[in-house]
Design an enzyme around this catalytic site. Structure first.
Site, PDB file in Angstrom:
ATOM      1  N   ASP A 135     -23.174  -0.641   2.639  1.00 48.67           N
ATOM      2  CA  ASP A 135     -24.315  -0.461   3.534  1.00 48.67           C
ATOM      3  C   ASP A 135     -24.956  -1.835   3.711  1.00 48.67           C
ATOM      4  O   ASP A 135     -24.857  -2.706   2.853  1.00 48.67           O
ATOM      5  CB  ASP A 135     -25.286   0.572   2.952  1.00 48.67           C
ATOM      6  CG  ASP A 135     -26.254   1.074   4.012  1.00 48.67           C
ATOM      7  OD1 ASP A 135     -26.102   0.685   5.197  1.00 48.67           O
ATOM      8  OD2 ASP A 135     -27.160   1.848   3.682  1.00 48.67           O
TER       9      ASP A 135
ATOM     10  N   ASP B  75     -22.699  10.493   2.396  1.00 48.53           N
ATOM     11  CA  ASP B  75     -23.000   9.863   1.110  1.00 48.53           C
ATOM     12  C   ASP B  75     -24.357  10.361   0.660  1.00 48.53           C
ATOM     13  O   ASP B  75     -25.190  10.725   1.496  1.00 48.53           O
ATOM     14  CB  ASP B  75     -23.075   8.332   1.239  1.00 48.53           C
ATOM     15  CG  ASP B  75     -24.423   7.884   1.771  1.00 48.53           C
ATOM     16  OD1 ASP B  75     -25.306   7.547   0.967  1.00 48.53           O
ATOM     17  OD2 ASP B  75     -24.632   7.920   3.002  1.00 48.53           O
TER      18      ASP B  75
ATOM     19  N   CYS C 245     -14.455  25.260 -13.107  1.00 52.58           N
ATOM     20  CA  CYS C 245     -14.335  23.809 -12.885  1.00 52.58           C
ATOM     21  C   CYS C 245     -13.346  23.203 -13.877  1.00 52.58           C
ATOM     22  O   CYS C 245     -13.341  23.555 -15.057  1.00 52.58           O
ATOM     23  CB  CYS C 245     -15.704  23.149 -13.031  1.00 52.58           C
ATOM     24  SG  CYS C 245     -15.682  21.364 -12.808  1.00 52.58           S
TER      25      CYS C 245
ATOM     26  N   CYS D 243     -13.118  19.801 -14.446  1.00 54.48           N
ATOM     27  CA  CYS D 243     -13.484  18.409 -14.724  1.00 54.48           C
ATOM     28  C   CYS D 243     -13.410  18.144 -16.234  1.00 54.48           C
ATOM     29  O   CYS D 243     -13.362  19.071 -17.044  1.00 54.48           O
ATOM     30  CB  CYS D 243     -14.871  18.084 -14.166  1.00 54.48           C
ATOM     31  SG  CYS D 243     -16.248  18.612 -15.205  1.00 54.48           S
TER      32      CYS D 243
ATOM     33  N   CYS E 106     -16.255  19.948 -18.179  1.00 56.06           N
ATOM     34  CA  CYS E 106     -16.086  21.402 -18.333  1.00 56.06           C
ATOM     35  C   CYS E 106     -14.897  21.755 -19.216  1.00 56.06           C
ATOM     36  O   CYS E 106     -14.900  22.804 -19.851  1.00 56.06           O
ATOM     37  CB  CYS E 106     -15.968  22.068 -16.964  1.00 56.06           C
ATOM     38  SG  CYS E 106     -17.528  22.046 -16.065  1.00 56.06           S
TER      39      CYS E 106
ATOM     40  N   HIS F  62     -19.365  15.830 -14.058  1.00 52.75           N
ATOM     41  CA  HIS F  62     -19.218  17.178 -13.495  1.00 52.75           C
ATOM     42  C   HIS F  62     -19.661  17.213 -12.026  1.00 52.75           C
ATOM     43  O   HIS F  62     -18.943  17.743 -11.168  1.00 52.75           O
ATOM     44  CB  HIS F  62     -20.018  18.221 -14.293  1.00 52.75           C
ATOM     45  CG  HIS F  62     -20.104  19.522 -13.545  1.00 52.75           C
ATOM     46  ND1 HIS F  62     -19.067  20.430 -13.508  1.00 52.75           N
ATOM     47  CD2 HIS F  62     -21.070  20.012 -12.721  1.00 52.75           C
ATOM     48  CE1 HIS F  62     -19.393  21.433 -12.716  1.00 52.75           C
ATOM     49  NE2 HIS F  62     -20.609  21.211 -12.234  1.00 52.75           N
TER      50      HIS F  62
HETATM   51 ZN   LIG Z   1     -17.123  20.551 -14.386  1.00 52.41          ZN
END
Ligand SMILES: [Zn+2]
Length: 376
Positions: free
Chosen positions: A99, A271, A309, A311, A314, A340
């Site tokens: 930016d 964004d 999830c 990730c 998790c 996460h």
């Molecule tokens: Zn997660």
């Protein structure tokens, strides 16, 4: 099946499929490919706070947003002297959008002086005076070697009179010309449509920017405190007027409901600091809505944040442990919760792309709106 393919400098933008106004695309940049609609994780200072570049890759982040203003003082000089790009310096080999620093005219407005030539900032940290002009912003972004640069513009406050917004929009158009004139690299350069909440001013801004022929077009000056309904009206009316063959970027947006609304209106890129800023403060996005880890009900809860999830957080940690870390002010809490949220946002965009492909975007939007209206 690729239905449209546009080559813009070294950037290529393929629109693979359309569903009504929504577009499923692929942006090919010097440092890699970005599937659109895309959410760009914000690493203002060249890093997403608490997360390594490896963490971001594991969250499937394909592009990072960094800010020329925050990187102007030292890093651009280091990159230039050592003949490296920002990618090398921060160990991120995927695409970067920088930016221009124009947004700081808005966010640090108590510390700025605006003239036709540019903006003088007084650093809120140490009082140092810094000057940023359209030409200087482009030069810094070229020294950083980002894949996509943004023109230097003024992001006016909300609310402001039409007269004030028109004056600001005209200044941004003048700066757009200067930014374009200063552009001497093969990095892509996006124009930014301004005009506040006034559609006629937005249309003037857009038609003048199109004459300058930018590589992509952004909607700026939204998410500045205006009511959601007004933002949606502007997004809805202006998105479809943005050039069909170029990427369309809605700056600073937003929550899952705002993103899916804008995708449905034809926006390709987003964004926002929400996933990381909120993550550090214990606010987590899940497939069932938002949850606040600081709530006492999670004290003995050994389930992951979201059972659906996959990730790193998790797969390995419970709500109870995250709550404990947060309570102890352990920086690991912010890191794990940011991981996460960043992963969740990338997964959300992937689901949006699948829904465009399958022609089920409206059903997904209905479901997302219901989930988030119940959880807030
Ligand atoms: Zn997660």
């Amino acid at each position: 099946m690729v239905i449209v393919c546009f080559s813009i400098g070294i950037m290529k933008f393929n629109i693979k499929k359309k569903y009504k106004k929504a577009r499923l695309g692929l942006l090919t940049l010097d440092h890699g490919e970005v599937n659109t609609p895309a959410f760009m994780t914000v690493g203002t200072y060249g890093s997403v706070r608490g997360l390594s570049e490896n963490d971001l890759e594991n969250c499937n982040a394909e592009i990072m947003l960094c800010n020329a203003y925050h990187l102007m003082s030292k890093i651009s000089e280091i990159c230039s002297i050592k003949s490296i790009t920002l990618h090398d310096y921060i160990a991120w080999n995927r695409p970067i959008l920088t930016d221009s620093g124009g947004y700081q005219v808005f966010s640090l407005s108590e510390h700025t002086e605006v003239s036709r030539k540019g903006v003088t900032f007084k650093s809120p940290l140490n009082g140092d005076t810094l000057f940023l002009s359209p030409e200087k912003s482009i030069k810094i972004q070229e020294m950083l070697g980002s894949d996509i640069m943004m023109i230097f513009d003024e992001c006016p406050k909300y609310p402001l009179s039409k007269e004030a917004i028109e004056k600001s929009m005209e200044l941004s158009l003048y700066w757009a010309e200067l930014s374009k004139g200063a552009h001497s690299s093969n990095q892509s350069l996006f124009g930014i449509v301004q005009g506040g909440m006034y559609e006629d001013l937005r249309e003037t801004s857009l038609s003048e920017l199109i004459k300058l022929d930018f590589d992509g077009y952004a909607l700026g000056g939204l998410s500045v405190g205006e009511p959601k309904m007004i933002r949606e009206r502007i997004v809805s009316n202006i998105s479809s007027k943005l050039p069909d063959d170029k990427p369309r970027y809605l700056m600073g947006v937003g929550k899952p409901t705002d993103i899916i609304y804008a995708v449905n209106e034809g926006i390709d890129m987003f964004d926002c600091v929400i996933p990381t800023r909120n993550g550090r403060n214990g606010q987590l996005f899940t497939n069932h809505g938002t949850m606040n880890i600081r709530n006492s009900k999670y004290e003995n809860d050994l389930k992951p944040i979201d059972e659906a999830c996959t990730c790193y957080t998790c797969k390995n940690y419970s709500r109870s442990f995250l709550k404990h870390l947060d309570k102890c002010n352990d920086s690991l809490a912010g890191r794990l919760m940011s991981i996460h949220n960043v992963y969740f946002y990338q997964d959300f965009m992937k689901k949006i792309r699948t829904a465009i492909y399958d022609g089920t975007l409206e059903q997904m939007m209905e479901k997302v709106n219901l989930i988030y209206s119940n959880s807030q």
